[in-house]
Design an enzyme around this catalytic site. Structure first.
Site, short mmCIF file in Angstrom:
data_model
loop_
_atom_site.label_atom_id
_atom_site.label_comp_id
_atom_site.label_asym_id
_atom_site.label_seq_id
_atom_site.Cartn_x
_atom_site.Cartn_y
_atom_site.Cartn_z
N CYS A 1 27.70 -5.62 32.78
CA CYS A 1 27.09 -6.93 32.97
C CYS A 1 25.86 -6.86 33.87
O CYS A 1 25.02 -7.76 33.85
CB CYS A 1 28.10 -7.90 33.58
SG CYS A 1 28.78 -7.39 35.17
N HIS B 1 20.99 9.21 41.00
CA HIS B 1 21.12 7.81 40.60
C HIS B 1 22.50 7.55 40.02
O HIS B 1 23.18 6.57 40.40
CB HIS B 1 20.04 7.43 39.59
CG HIS B 1 20.15 6.01 39.12
ND1 HIS B 1 19.57 4.95 39.78
CD2 HIS B 1 20.81 5.47 38.06
CE1 HIS B 1 19.85 3.82 39.15
NE2 HIS B 1 20.60 4.11 38.10
#
Length: 356
Positions: free
Chosen positions: A50, A99
């Site tokens: 999301c 990351h």
């Protein structure tokens, strides 16, 4: 071999752009099929939640992979969504590794340290692997990311007292609804976010209904928490009865329309309805917010709820970053050793040796 990442998240892009790029399982499978036919992309994983959509690839030519991936996404989504833009970020090699490890550790989440992202990383890798899209580099990368995320939560307090997106949504709902224990709650969807939301809300309300396209799946969740299960065909009646609606499905288009909500409100004059839509793409028509008596919140509204918890966990971030640096060094050592072995094996025939 190089690792290349391109994506966007809640830090860089508004909800409208994130939902345009979001990929469900069908879209992800199409990306993998097209990537398999592309020489520039050796391996691929798609992480779409999301709050983020990210594409990880292993390639010998980053520029060629970037160009190929842009075309693959355009062919899949029908729009050039990876055209250079400020909302997109790219990472290569060590920066891509770090990351992903930060993502798995919860440092890049809207709610820092939230636990859901770790299972989402695991599922993304499993889906890509099942589709035959991964190989030694991305398999090792994502296995290392999962280990990093587990270590971060075991060795630091980054997860202590952390609320998930679902529990933050429940807190937001309580701002609008007094005496939640006397209200009817409708949860649409049975994915992880919906499950967490349903579990949280049962602590406050004994009147919970679970709606899902597949009724058996709704019943399975409802049986676990003592709720009632319905199919989406019964959604209009459930909306008319609900004071709080929480929805988080993977539907590609809105399933709660303005017309249905307007009819539901007409059947319950004088009662407020709070709708919290954390799905990306959105489950609820944006115009629903214009219906009198309806309060609509989206995933971006959750951001304001969670700010209070950020300061509490800020002190744990350096400790998590130490874990990430350690795991990144381990991955780098593995990569260097793999390249060295490949170079040695490639040189052996030239030196007159026989390779077994």
């Amino acid at each position: 071999m190089h690792l290349f990442l391109v994506g966007m998240d809640h830090h860089t892009a508004p909800l409208s752009e994130r939902e345009a790029l979001a990929l469900g399982e069908t879209d992800a499978r199409a990306v993998f099929e097209r990537a398999a036919a592309c020489p520039a992309i050796r391996e691929a994983v798609v992480l779409s939640t999301c709050n983020r959509t990210e594409f990880y690839v292993a390639t010998r030519d980053v520029a060629a992979a970037r160009h190929a991936l842009r075309g693959i996404v355009e062919a899949t989504k029908g729009s050039d969504l990876l055209a250079p833009a400020a909302t997109l970020y790219e990472r290569t090699d060590a920066l891509a590794v770090t990351h992903l490890f930060r993502v798995a550790s919860g440092l890049e989440s809207m709610v820092v340290g939230e636990p859901q992202i770790l299972s989402q990383v695991k599922d993304a890798h499993a889906h890509a692997r099942h589709s035959g899209a991964t190989g030694p580099w991305l398999d090792r990368l994502f296995e290392s990311a999962l280990r990093t995320g587990k270590r971060a939560r075991a060795e630091t307090a980054i997860g202590v007292g952390v609320v998930s997106v679902a529990s933050a949504a429940c807190e937001l709902a309580r701002r609008h609804i007094d005496r939640l224990d006397e209200r009817a709650v409708l949860v649409i969807g049975v994915g992880e976010t919906s499950r967490i939301a349903a579990t949280h809300v049962t602590h406050y309300s004994p009147r919970v209904t679970i709606a899902n396209r597949t009724l058996d799946h709704a019943r399975a969740l409802a049986d676990q928490i003592g709720a009632v299960a319905i199919g989406l065909d019964d959604l209009p009646g459930a909306l008319a009865a609900a004071d709080l609606v929480f929805t988080a499905t993977s539907a590609p288009h809105p399933i709660v329309t303005t017309e249905v909500v307007r009819e539901a409100m007409a059947a319950r004059p004088g009662r407020k309805m709070v709708v919290i839509d954390v799905a990306v793409p959105r489950d609820v028509d944006q115009d629903v917010s214009a219906v009198p008596g309806v309060v609509l919140h989206t995933i971006d509204d959750i951001q304001g709820v969670v700010h209070r918890s950020l300061a509490m966990r800020a002190g744990e971030v350096p400790r998590v970053e130490h874990v990430i640096a350690d795991e990144a060094a381990r991955f780098d050592a593995w990569g260097r050793a793999r390249v060295a072995r490949a170079e040695t094996l490639a040189a052996l025939p030239q030196a007159g040796h026989v390779v077994a």
